[in-house]
Design a protein around this motif. Structure first.
Motif, PDB file in Angstrom:
ATOM      1  N   ALA A 194      78.412  -3.687 115.030  1.00 42.46           N
ATOM      2  CA  ALA A 194      78.320  -3.471 116.467  1.00 42.46           C
ATOM      3  C   ALA A 194      77.374  -2.305 116.739  1.00 42.46           C
ATOM      4  CB  ALA A 194      79.705  -3.164 117.030  1.00 42.46           C
ATOM      5  N   GLU A 195      76.380  -2.549 117.579  1.00 41.83           N
ATOM      6  CA  GLU A 195      75.346  -1.543 117.823  1.00 41.83           C
ATOM      7  C   GLU A 195      75.904  -0.284 118.487  1.00 41.83           C
ATOM      8  OE1 GLU A 195      70.856  -1.954 119.356  1.00 41.83           O
ATOM      9  OE2 GLU A 195      72.348  -2.157 120.949  1.00 41.83           O
ATOM     10  N   MET A 196      76.919  -0.442 119.337  1.00 44.17           N
ATOM     11  CA  MET A 196      77.504   0.696 120.054  1.00 44.17           C
ATOM     12  C   MET A 196      78.889   1.032 119.511  1.00 44.17           C
ATOM     13  SD  MET A 196      75.016   1.337 122.093  1.00 44.17           S
ATOM     14  CE  MET A 196      75.722   2.528 123.218  1.00 44.17           C
ATOM     15  N   ASP A 197      79.072   0.843 118.226  1.00 40.93           N
ATOM     16  CA  ASP A 197      80.378   1.076 117.591  1.00 40.93           C
ATOM     17  C   ASP A 197      80.836   2.514 117.823  1.00 40.93           C
ATOM     18  OD1 ASP A 197      82.590   1.283 115.781  1.00 40.93           O
ATOM     19  OD2 ASP A 197      81.731  -0.351 114.601  1.00 40.93           O
ATOM     20  N   GLU A 198      82.009   2.661 118.434  1.00 43.30           N
ATOM     21  CA  GLU A 198      82.538   3.980 118.754  1.00 43.30           C
ATOM     22  C   GLU A 198      83.478   4.518 117.673  1.00 43.30           C
ATOM     23  OE1 GLU A 198      85.658   1.096 120.178  1.00 43.30           O
ATOM     24  OE2 GLU A 198      83.506   1.137 119.807  1.00 43.30           O
ATOM     25  N   ASP A 199      83.852   3.680 116.706  1.00 40.90           N
ATOM     26  CA  ASP A 199      84.809   4.078 115.670  1.00 40.90           C
ATOM     27  C   ASP A 199      84.186   4.234 114.291  1.00 40.90           C
ATOM     28  OD1 ASP A 199      87.023   4.205 117.349  1.00 40.90           O
ATOM     29  OD2 ASP A 199      87.466   2.075 117.134  1.00 40.90           O
ATOM     30  N   VAL A 200      83.350   3.272 113.908  1.00 37.82           N
ATOM     31  CA  VAL A 200      82.744   3.272 112.575  1.00 37.82           C
ATOM     32  C   VAL A 200      81.228   3.323 112.750  1.00 37.82           C
ATOM     33  CG1 VAL A 200      82.439   1.940 110.450  1.00 37.82           C
ATOM     34  CG2 VAL A 200      84.679   1.992 111.573  1.00 37.82           C
ATOM     35  N   PRO A 201      80.551   4.288 112.142  1.00 38.79           N
ATOM     36  CA  PRO A 201      79.103   4.461 112.378  1.00 38.79           C
ATOM     37  C   PRO A 201      78.301   3.194 112.069  1.00 38.79           C
ATOM     38  CG  PRO A 201      79.984   6.312 111.134  1.00 38.79           C
ATOM     39  CD  PRO A 201      81.076   5.287 111.191  1.00 38.79           C
ATOM     40  N   LYS A 202      77.390   2.845 112.967  1.00 34.71           N
ATOM     41  CA  LYS A 202      76.578   1.652 112.722  1.00 34.71           C
ATOM     42  C   LYS A 202      75.649   1.851 111.530  1.00 34.71           C
ATOM     43  CE  LYS A 202      72.527   2.365 115.709  1.00 34.71           C
ATOM     44  NZ  LYS A 202      71.705   1.764 116.785  1.00 34.71           N
ATOM     45  N   GLY A 203      75.420   3.109 111.162  1.00 32.95           N
ATOM     46  CA  GLY A 203      74.625   3.389 109.973  1.00 32.95           C
ATOM     47  C   GLY A 203      75.261   2.862 108.694  1.00 32.95           C
ATOM     48  N   ASN A 204      76.553   2.536 108.741  1.00 28.50           N
ATOM     49  CA  ASN A 204      77.219   1.963 107.573  1.00 28.50           C
ATOM     50  C   ASN A 204      76.580   0.651 107.138  1.00 28.50           C
ATOM     51  OD1 ASN A 204      78.974   4.082 107.708  1.00 28.50           O
ATOM     52  ND2 ASN A 204      80.834   2.866 107.906  1.00 28.50           N
ATOM     53  N   ALA A 205      76.087  -0.114 108.111  1.00 25.96           N
ATOM     54  CA  ALA A 205      75.445  -1.391 107.770  1.00 25.96           C
ATOM     55  C   ALA A 205      74.252  -1.151 106.853  1.00 25.96           C
ATOM     56  CB  ALA A 205      75.017  -2.121 109.036  1.00 25.96           C
ATOM     57  N   GLN A 206      73.451  -0.141 107.179  1.00 28.80           N
ATOM     58  CA  GLN A 206      72.285   0.175 106.345  1.00 28.80           C
ATOM     59  C   GLN A 206      72.713   0.725 104.989  1.00 28.80           C
ATOM     60  OE1 GLN A 206      69.012  -0.500 107.295  1.00 28.80           O
ATOM     61  NE2 GLN A 206      68.608  -0.072 105.127  1.00 28.80           N
ATOM     62  N   LEU A 207      73.794   1.493 104.950  1.00 24.57           N
ATOM     63  CA  LEU A 207      74.299   2.017 103.685  1.00 24.57           C
ATOM     64  C   LEU A 207      74.698   0.875 102.747  1.00 24.57           C
ATOM     65  CD1 LEU A 207      76.521   5.018 104.885  1.00 24.57           C
ATOM     66  CD2 LEU A 207      74.245   5.125 103.845  1.00 24.57           C
ATOM     67  N   TYR A 208      75.387  -0.121 103.289  1.00 28.75           N
ATOM     68  CA  TYR A 208      75.756  -1.280 102.481  1.00 28.75           C
ATOM     69  C   TYR A 208      74.511  -2.039 102.033  1.00 28.75           C
ATOM     70  CZ  TYR A 208      80.867  -1.298 102.767  1.00 28.75           C
ATOM     71  OH  TYR A 208      82.200  -1.002 102.607  1.00 28.75           O
ATOM     72  N   PHE A 209      73.584  -2.234 102.957  1.00 32.33           N
ATOM     73  CA  PHE A 209      72.357  -2.962 102.611  1.00 32.33           C
ATOM     74  C   PHE A 209      71.599  -2.242 101.498  1.00 32.33           C
ATOM     75  CE2 PHE A 209      67.884  -4.105 103.161  1.00 32.33           C
ATOM     76  CZ  PHE A 209      67.973  -5.491 103.121  1.00 32.33           C
ATOM     77  N   ASP A 210      71.519  -0.935 101.581  1.00 34.13           N
ATOM     78  CA  ASP A 210      70.822  -0.160 100.551  1.00 34.13           C
ATOM     79  C   ASP A 210      71.521  -0.284  99.201  1.00 34.13           C
ATOM     80  OD1 ASP A 210      68.946   0.649 102.388  1.00 34.13           O
ATOM     81  OD2 ASP A 210      69.859   2.619 102.748  1.00 34.13           O
ATOM     82  N   SER A 211      72.850  -0.374  99.216  1.00 31.02           N
ATOM     83  CA  SER A 211      73.603  -0.537  97.963  1.00 31.02           C
ATOM     84  C   SER A 211      73.354  -1.892  97.319  1.00 31.02           C
ATOM     85  CB  SER A 211      75.102  -0.360  98.217  1.00 31.02           C
ATOM     86  OG  SER A 211      75.402   0.953  98.597  1.00 31.02           O
ATOM     87  N   LEU A 212      73.016  -2.874  98.150  1.00 32.81           N
ATOM     88  CA  LEU A 212      72.911  -4.260  97.689  1.00 32.81           C
ATOM     89  C   LEU A 212      71.480  -4.762  97.530  1.00 32.81           C
ATOM     90  CD1 LEU A 212      75.656  -5.548 100.109  1.00 32.81           C
ATOM     91  CD2 LEU A 212      75.840  -5.720  97.634  1.00 32.81           C
ATOM     92  N   LYS A 213      70.492  -4.045  98.062  1.00 31.69           N
ATOM     93  CA  LYS A 213      69.145  -4.610  98.215  1.00 31.69           C
ATOM     94  C   LYS A 213      68.406  -4.829  96.895  1.00 31.69           C
ATOM     95  CE  LYS A 213      66.883  -0.155  99.085  1.00 31.69           C
ATOM     96  NZ  LYS A 213      66.160   0.648 100.100  1.00 31.69           N
ATOM     97  N   ASN A 214      68.812  -4.164  95.836  1.00 36.69           N
ATOM     98  CA  ASN A 214      68.113  -4.314  94.563  1.00 36.69           C
ATOM     99  C   ASN A 214      68.574  -5.529  93.765  1.00 36.69           C
ATOM    100  OD1 ASN A 214      66.500  -2.021  94.952  1.00 36.69           O
ATOM    101  ND2 ASN A 214      68.126  -0.678  94.208  1.00 36.69           N
TER     102      ASN A 214
END
Length: 271
Positions: A201-221
């Motif tokens: 969710a782009e306007m997530d008020e509880d869990v940072p939306k930056g988490n999506a990128q963190l997961y993607f970075d963990s998986l992208k290789n």
């Protein structure tokens, strides 16, 4: 489409579940989806998110299973019994149950985790090869930091002093907070070898939306399909019909693409 309410055991705890079936054909097996709720949640979900999701996906031809963790919804126990470690075991017990449903294709089991359920799903997928596809909806990435951002650090101090903290009618134990520190889903999920979709969710008020990128970075290789998208203006629980529809439609389209690709690959294999 039909729905059956069921109960099943995880260790000695009786958990409550609901199975949504598509229109079944004789001697045919179907892909399955397990929906995993989050912190102080239930298999119904805020604004019935998981009920709506289950109905949507069952109409698309999936068998969908939603359930309550111990101490949640209609399952046995109290929330003071909850830990992330226990929830991983309970999700694996759910997979045990799913595998025994005759109409389920064991090679096409998908797990969808929302919020803290996303962390549970990631940690489970990294150790259980029955999870063939993983979808993360606004997932927790750093369990202790993300959850204490919601409860406040005062909750941690009070739980340490008194054993439990009363959070909106749920007793949260000191063990719960300490156990969150043990788990690193971003590190664990990097070993997962199957397709992953991350939706936030782009306007997530509880869990940072930056988490999506963190997961993607963990998986992208990895060599496996990994995708991420955001629902514009959506809050943490996707609380509008528009947000829900985008979330369900994009998740469903992605899943259908992955499953079709897998079927083509199987047909190409020599016998």
């Amino acid at each position: 489409m039909t729905m059956n309410l069921v109960s099943f055991y995880s260790n000695s705890s009786l958990l409550s579940g609901a199975i949504h079936y598509p229109k079944l054909e004789q001697n045919k097996q179907y892909p399955a989806i397990v929906l995993v709720h989050g912190f102080v949640g239930s298999k119904v979900g805020e604004h019935r998110l998981f009920v709506k999701a289950a109905r949507y996906f069952s109409e698309k031809g999936f068998i969908v299973f939603r359930f309550d963790f111990r101490g949640c919804g209609e399952s046995e126990g109290d929330y003071s019994d909850v830990t992330l470690t226990n929830q991983i075991h309970e999700l694996q017990s759910t997979l045990d149950y799913i595998e025994e449903i005759p109409e389920v294709n064991k090679e096409q089991i998908t797990v969808i985790g929302h919020s803290l359920g996303g962390a549970v799903a990631s940690l489970t997928a990294s150790i259980d090869n029955r999870v063939k596809q993983l979808l993360l909806w606004s997932p927790v990435a750093n369990p202790f930091q993300d959850i204490t951002r919601i409860t406040g650090l005062l909750a941690v101090k009070k739980a340490a002093k008194e054993g439990v903290y009363d959070y909106q009618g749920f007793y949260i134990s000191e063990q719960f907070f300490q156990d969150l520190k043990r788990h690193e889903p971003l590190l664990s999920v990097a070993s997962y070898k199957q397709p992953v979709l991350i939706a936030h969710a782009e306007m997530d008020e509880d869990v940072p939306k930056g988490n999506a990128q963190l997961y993607f970075d963990s998986l992208k290789n990895r060599q496996t399909k990994t995708d991420v998208f955001y629902i514009a203006k959506a809050d943490h629980t996707f609380s509008s019909y528009s947000f829900e529809h985008q979330l369900f439609e994009k998740s469903s389209n992605w899943l259908e693409e992955v499953l079709q690709k897998n079927e083509v690959q199987l047909l190409k294999q020599p016998f």
